[in-house]
Design a protein around this motif. Structure first.
Motif, short mmCIF file in Angstrom:
data_model
loop_
_atom_site.label_atom_id
_atom_site.label_comp_id
_atom_site.label_asym_id
_atom_site.label_seq_id
_atom_site.Cartn_x
_atom_site.Cartn_y
_atom_site.Cartn_z
N GLY A 121 3.48 5.12 12.27
CA GLY A 121 2.55 5.19 11.13
C GLY A 121 1.00 5.28 11.31
O GLY A 121 0.36 6.48 10.87
N ARG B 234 1.84 3.80 -2.74
CA ARG B 234 1.23 5.00 -3.29
C ARG B 234 1.75 6.35 -2.80
O ARG B 234 1.59 7.41 -3.49
N MET C 219 0.73 8.77 12.58
CA MET C 219 0.81 9.90 11.73
C MET C 219 -0.69 10.01 10.76
O MET C 219 -0.90 11.24 10.45
N ARG C 220 -1.08 8.77 10.57
CA ARG C 220 -2.35 8.83 9.88
C ARG C 220 -3.49 9.13 10.41
O ARG C 220 -4.23 10.01 9.98
N HIS D 117 9.05 7.78 12.19
CA HIS D 117 8.69 6.78 11.18
C HIS D 117 9.92 6.09 10.58
O HIS D 117 10.18 5.10 10.50
N ILE D 118 10.19 7.23 9.47
CA ILE D 118 11.30 6.73 8.46
C ILE D 118 12.54 6.35 8.96
O ILE D 118 13.31 5.58 8.54
N ARG E 14 0.69 -1.35 -0.13
CA ARG E 14 0.14 -0.06 -0.03
C ARG E 14 0.91 1.24 -0.04
O ARG E 14 0.55 2.40 -0.42
N HIS E 15 2.17 1.15 0.78
CA HIS E 15 2.83 2.32 0.56
C HIS E 15 3.27 2.89 -0.44
O HIS E 15 4.11 3.79 -0.76
N ASP F 262 -3.90 -2.49 9.71
CA ASP F 262 -3.37 -1.88 10.78
C ASP F 262 -3.86 -2.37 12.32
O ASP F 262 -2.96 -2.69 12.94
C1 HEM Z 1 8.98 -1.58 7.11
C2 HEM Z 1 8.26 -0.73 6.39
C3 HEM Z 1 6.95 0.04 6.92
C4 HEM Z 1 6.09 -0.27 7.60
C5 HEM Z 1 6.04 -1.60 8.56
C6 HEM Z 1 4.98 0.92 7.83
C7 HEM Z 1 3.98 0.97 8.65
C8 HEM Z 1 3.06 1.99 8.56
C9 HEM Z 1 1.82 1.92 8.90
C10 HEM Z 1 1.36 0.61 9.81
C11 HEM Z 1 1.25 3.06 8.95
C12 HEM Z 1 -0.39 3.52 9.06
C13 HEM Z 1 -1.23 3.62 8.24
C14 HEM Z 1 -1.01 2.61 6.87
O1 HEM Z 1 -1.28 1.39 7.36
O2 HEM Z 1 -0.78 2.86 5.68
C15 HEM Z 1 2.18 3.75 8.06
C16 HEM Z 1 1.79 4.83 7.70
C17 HEM Z 1 2.76 6.06 6.93
N1 HEM Z 1 3.90 5.50 6.56
FE1 HEM Z 1 4.92 3.94 7.01
N2 HEM Z 1 5.81 1.96 7.18
C18 HEM Z 1 6.99 1.50 6.50
C19 HEM Z 1 7.79 2.43 5.68
C20 HEM Z 1 7.38 3.53 5.32
C21 HEM Z 1 8.50 4.30 4.55
C22 HEM Z 1 9.66 3.98 3.84
C23 HEM Z 1 7.81 5.54 4.21
C24 HEM Z 1 8.38 6.67 3.46
C25 HEM Z 1 9.48 7.10 3.23
C26 HEM Z 1 6.56 5.45 5.26
C27 HEM Z 1 5.70 6.69 5.10
C28 HEM Z 1 4.41 6.67 5.74
C29 HEM Z 1 3.55 7.78 5.77
C30 HEM Z 1 3.66 9.16 5.15
C31 HEM Z 1 2.32 7.35 6.45
C32 HEM Z 1 1.05 8.10 6.83
C33 HEM Z 1 0.34 7.76 5.74
C34 HEM Z 1 -1.05 8.20 5.71
O3 HEM Z 1 -1.26 9.33 6.20
O4 HEM Z 1 -2.10 7.76 4.95
N3 HEM Z 1 6.50 4.32 5.76
N4 HEM Z 1 3.42 3.05 7.97
#
Ligand code: HEM
Length: 336
Positions: A223, A150, A226-227, A263-264, A147-148, A181
């Motif tokens: 994450g 996107r 943030m969301r 997060h990053i 999904r990411h 989630d």
């Molecule tokens: C091991 C890799 C990663 C995991 C397990 C992870 C997990 C999550 C989760 C659980 C969320 C909550 C919303 C959702 O499920 O989409 C989230 C949101 C988010 N993540 Fe990650 N993430 C990962 C990598 C990254 C990376 C590499 C980036 C950016 C470079 C990123 C940017 C974001 C952003 C911007 C949101 C907020 C999205 C929104 O507001 O809809 N994540 N992430």
């Protein structure tokens, strides 16, 4: 207890680093560009190194784990996925293992029970909880990662949009709640509680078992924060991520929100840690000779490719050489 506390403290320190680095020191470029690139490079190179290292290990014999009837005479029914004979059957076995965790499904619990008369007996009972929650965690993780995509594409590819829609199908809240989630959190908490509360498991668990769990839990929580709670500038995030993936990185917009950097940064730590940890089972399962070999040793003679010519001295030659001495010593001989 220190085996739990130590990794927990490490993760808390990892969370504090980007907060201080971005909020106090203003190191946006370091945390938004340099560290993610370095971490990703370590991940790719480390992964390749581990795979090459494993691939170099000699596997002179066929050692598949067999858990069913092997191919034999026509009237014996072969257990094809538990005792594969052809490469096709191996591929199916592998796919069932990787996609459905089949061997975990067959996992058994062993414990002592007492019969009413007090006699202790060893009991084997099925246990599906670990399988169910492990599957829940891994599939949720994969879907979240997909999904990411996107965040790094304009326009968003149709299949990703569809997956996104499917994941938020109940349209709960705004932004809509993703089911993965919840399921990833459920999976992670189960895996953690099992180590914390089952005495035998707590005894064998090491910091290296707790650390990835704490790290992934904090990635998921940051994450979700943030969301759902601390909204971030998603356009700014998208610009940054697209710059990173197209190798035209630029300094992130300052008001992206510190939580994004947390997060990053945690994701970067996970990536950099991955090749040196037990998480490498992701690559290792494909190189496991107990899983990726067909059990056809009775049908086909496999000769160890490293065999060198061995100088042998069979009994016949031995007797030829020492016959007279043997007779003198009263040792029976085959030829007079
Ligand atoms: C091991 C890799 C990663 C995991 C397990 C992870 C997990 C999550 C989760 C659980 C969320 C909550 C919303 C959702 O499920 O989409 C989230 C949101 C988010 N993540 Fe990650 N993430 C990962 C990598 C990254 C990376 C590499 C980036 C950016 C470079 C990123 C940017 C974001 C952003 C911007 C949101 C907020 C999205 C929104 O507001 O809809 N994540 N992430």
């Amino acid at each position: 207890m220190s085996r739990v506390i130590f990794p927990l403290i490490v993760v808390l320190v990892l969370i504090a680093i980007p907060i201080l680095g971005v909020k106090v020191a203003g190191l946006h470029l370091l945390f938004g560009v340099v560290i993610p690139y370095v971490a990703f490079a370590i991940f790719i190179l480390g992964f390749i190194w581990r795979v090459i290292y494993w691939a170099q290990s000699p596997v002179p014999f066929r050692i598949p784990t067999t858990a069913g009837q092997q191919r034999s005479l026509p009237w014996f029914k072969q257990s094809r996925w538990d005792n594969p004979f052809t490469t096709g059957e191996v591929i199916v076995r592998m796919a069932l293992e990787v996609l459905c965790f089949r061997s975990l499904f067959r996992n058994k619990r062993i414990d002592f029970r007492q019969l009413p008369d007090g006699t202790p007996i060893l009991r084997y009972s099925p246990t599906k909880w670990l399988w169910a929650f492990a599957l829940l965690f891994h599939w949720s993780f994969l879907i979240i990662l997909i999904r990411h995509i996107r965040l790094a594409t304009v326009p968003i590819p149709g299949p990703i949009e569809f997956l996104d829609h499917l994941d938020a199908i109940f349209e709960i809240g705004l932004p809509q709640l993703y089911l993965t989630d919840l399921t990833i959190l459920a999976g992670l908490l189960f895996l953690l509680c099992r180590r914390l509360f089952i005495p035998q498991l707590r005894y064998i668990s090491l910091p290296a078992d707790y650390f990835p769990l704490f790290l992934i839990i904090s990635i998921v929580c940051s994450g979700m924060l943030m969301r759902y709670f601390l909204r971030t500038d998603i356009v700014g995030v998208k610009e940054l991520v697209m710059g990173l993936v197209s190798f035209h990185p630029h300094a992130p917009v300052k008001d992206i929100g510190t939580i994004f950097f947390v997060h990053i940064f945690l994701v970067s730590c996970l990536f950099a840690y991955f090749p040196f940890s037990k998480l490498m089972h992701m690559g290792g399962v494909f190189l496991s000779p107990t899983r990726n070999l067909a059990n056809n040793s009775r049908y086909k003679r496999h000769i160890n490719p490293w065999n060198y010519p061995v100088k042998t001295h069979p009994y016949e030659e031995y007797e030829e050489e020492f016959r007279e001495f043997m007779k003198q010593a009263g040792i029976p001989v085959e030829k007079e």
